[in-house]
Scaffold this active site. Structure first.
Site, PDB file in Angstrom:
ATOM      1  N   ALA A   1       0.813  -1.222   0.000  1.00  0.00           N
ATOM      2  CA  ALA A   1       0.000   0.000   0.000  1.00  0.00           C
ATOM      3  C   ALA A   1       0.842   1.265   0.000  1.00  0.00           C
ATOM      4  CB  ALA A   1      -0.937   0.000   1.205  1.00  0.00           C
ATOM      5  N   GLY A   2       2.115   1.148   0.395  1.00  0.00           N
ATOM      6  CA  GLY A   2       2.979   2.317   0.402  1.00  0.00           C
ATOM      7  C   GLY A   2       3.720   2.541  -0.900  1.00  0.00           C
ATOM      8  N   GLY A   3       3.597   1.612  -1.836  1.00  0.00           N
ATOM      9  CA  GLY A   3       4.289   1.731  -3.113  1.00  0.00           C
ATOM     10  C   GLY A   3       3.527   2.576  -4.113  1.00  0.00           C
ATOM     11  N   MET A   4       4.096   2.730  -5.293  1.00  0.00           N
ATOM     12  CA  MET A   4       3.489   3.576  -6.317  1.00  0.00           C
ATOM     13  C   MET A   4       2.107   3.085  -6.724  1.00  0.00           C
ATOM     14  SD  MET A   4       4.992   4.604 -10.083  1.00  0.00           S
ATOM     15  CE  MET A   4       5.452   2.903 -10.440  1.00  0.00           C
TER      16      MET A   4
ATOM     17  N   GLY B   1       0.200   0.707  -5.135  1.00  0.00           N
ATOM     18  CA  GLY B   1      -0.667   0.604  -3.969  1.00  0.00           C
ATOM     19  C   GLY B   1      -1.232   1.942  -3.546  1.00  0.00           C
TER      20      GLY B   1
ATOM     21  N   SER C   1       6.046  -7.408 -16.755  1.00  0.00           N
ATOM     22  CA  SER C   1       6.385  -7.720 -18.147  1.00  0.00           C
ATOM     23  C   SER C   1       7.706  -8.471 -18.254  1.00  0.00           C
ATOM     24  CB  SER C   1       6.446  -6.440 -18.988  1.00  0.00           C
ATOM     25  OG  SER C   1       7.444  -5.564 -18.492  1.00  0.00           O
TER      26      SER C   1
ATOM     27  N   HIS D   1      13.460   2.974 -11.852  1.00  0.00           N
ATOM     28  CA  HIS D   1      13.369   2.407 -13.189  1.00  0.00           C
ATOM     29  C   HIS D   1      13.513   3.535 -14.211  1.00  0.00           C
ATOM     30  CE1 HIS D   1      11.540  -0.882 -10.799  1.00  0.00           C
ATOM     31  NE2 HIS D   1      12.137  -1.638 -11.699  1.00  0.00           N
TER      32      HIS D   1
ATOM     33  N   LYS E   1      17.333  12.652 -13.560  1.00  0.00           N
ATOM     34  CA  LYS E   1      18.562  13.103 -14.204  1.00  0.00           C
ATOM     35  C   LYS E   1      18.365  14.409 -14.971  1.00  0.00           C
ATOM     36  CE  LYS E   1      20.972   9.705 -16.182  1.00  0.00           C
ATOM     37  NZ  LYS E   1      21.229   8.418 -16.892  1.00  0.00           N
TER      38      LYS E   1
ATOM     39  N   ARG F   1      10.765   0.619 -24.714  1.00  0.00           N
ATOM     40  CA  ARG F   1      10.015   0.256 -23.522  1.00  0.00           C
ATOM     41  C   ARG F   1       8.610   0.856 -23.566  1.00  0.00           C
ATOM     42  NH1 ARG F   1      13.400  -2.808 -23.478  1.00  0.00           N
ATOM     43  NH2 ARG F   1      14.940  -3.360 -21.866  1.00  0.00           N
TER      44      ARG F   1
END
Length: 309
Positions: free
Chosen positions: A9-12, A14, A107, A178, A186, A208
């Protein structure tokens, strides 16, 4: 009201699911789980979590992730940690009678430099990309476990295989970011420091496909409650890919940066292309809602605010 456990839940992804849930699926009561609430690598903690929360379903978005270099340096970590997490969560869900389970694949589960666009039936048809093989294997095993459970029971355990993701809440750190997050960081750093050159790993020709994380969150929320109606494996991506060089140029154009790009040919570039065939999802009405430029602008704005605060 259905109670649905949301791991990661704390990730992108989630956090996107949590942010959109009230408007998209008000009938779902999400139970958000982060590392602070439960160590998913600990079998006993996971079993106790399911016994305590008594949920009706699971959206499993938790994973140990990293960029190309991290995957190259620590393949055993990405394999073993994710195997433990996935096995613990899937097994506990089944043993506690959870009938609906949505597993978020990747993927990278698809073979290296295989046919493009990548179709669901191409899984396990050829060797994997070596630079993230450990992580890919853990995702394949988790997806297979869900498939086997669906075959043996009347439970709906399904796997959505998204293209690469980017968006609000992405990890912009040098060691874990990623491609898109790395590009944004950058370019911003180069612009802010008046740096006239940006170094790109490889020749920049690898292609990609990137999907705005909110679009995947929307699909996860809409599919839940109807998981039996979707395939055991279902791709979901933006439907178009771009070269690494093009991502740098698009972000630079948005940021108003006009420096030069230099290529470090000694660095790994990964698979040449990973465009997915999302026709099964599109046929069911699940389609991306955000253009690349729109998503990048939202992501850049959020990241700039986070580093300014």
């Amino acid at each position: 009201m259905r109670r649905v456990l949301l791991t990661g839940a704390g990730g992108m992804l989630g956090s996107a699911i949590l942010r959109l849930s009230r408007d998209v699926s008000p009938d779902l009561e999400l139970v958000p789980i982060t590392r602070a609430e439960c160590d998913l690598e600990d079998q006993q903690q996971v079993q106790h979590l399911f016994e305590k929360e008594k949920v009706d379903g699971v959206i499993h978005a938790a994973a140990v992730v990293g960029g190309i270099q991290a995957n190259i340096d620590e393949p055993e970590v990405f394999l073993a940690s994710n195997l433990r997490i996935n096995t613990n969560v899937i097994s506990a869900a089944r043993s506690n009678g959870v009938g609906e389970f949505l597993f978020i694949g990747s993927s990278c589960m698809y073979p290296k430099d295989y046919r493009n666009p990548l179709k669901e039936e191409y899984l396990l048809q050829a060797p994997l990309e070596a630079t993230n093989e450990g992580y890919a294997l853990s995702k394949i095993v988790g997806a297979k476990q869900c498939e086997y459970i669906s075959q043996k029971t009347n439970y709906a355990y399904r796997t959505i295989i998204p293209s690469n993701l980017y968006g609000i809440g992405d990890d912009f750190s040098e060691s874990k970011s990623h491609l898109v997050a790395s590009v944004i960081r950058k370019v911003i750093e180069a612009k802010n420091s008046n740096q006239r050159k940006i170094n790109i790993w490889g020749d920049g020709l690898a292609r990609r496909e990137f999907l705005f994380a909110d679009d995947l969150a929307f699909v996860c929320l809409n599919a839940f409650g109807n998981l039996k109606d979707i395939p055991v494996y279902m791709n979901f991506g933006a439907g178009i890919d771009h070269s690494v060089n093009e991502y740098y140029q698009i972000v630079s154009d948005i940021m108003g940066y006009s420096g030069e790009f230099c290529h470090d040919l000694a660095k790994p570039a990964g698979m040449k292309q990973k465009l997915m065939d999302s026709s099964l999802a599109y046929a069911l009405g699940y389609k991306p809602r955000t253009t690349l430029v729109e998503g990048l602008k939202k992501t850049i704005e959020h990241y700039q605010k986070s580093i300014a605060s």
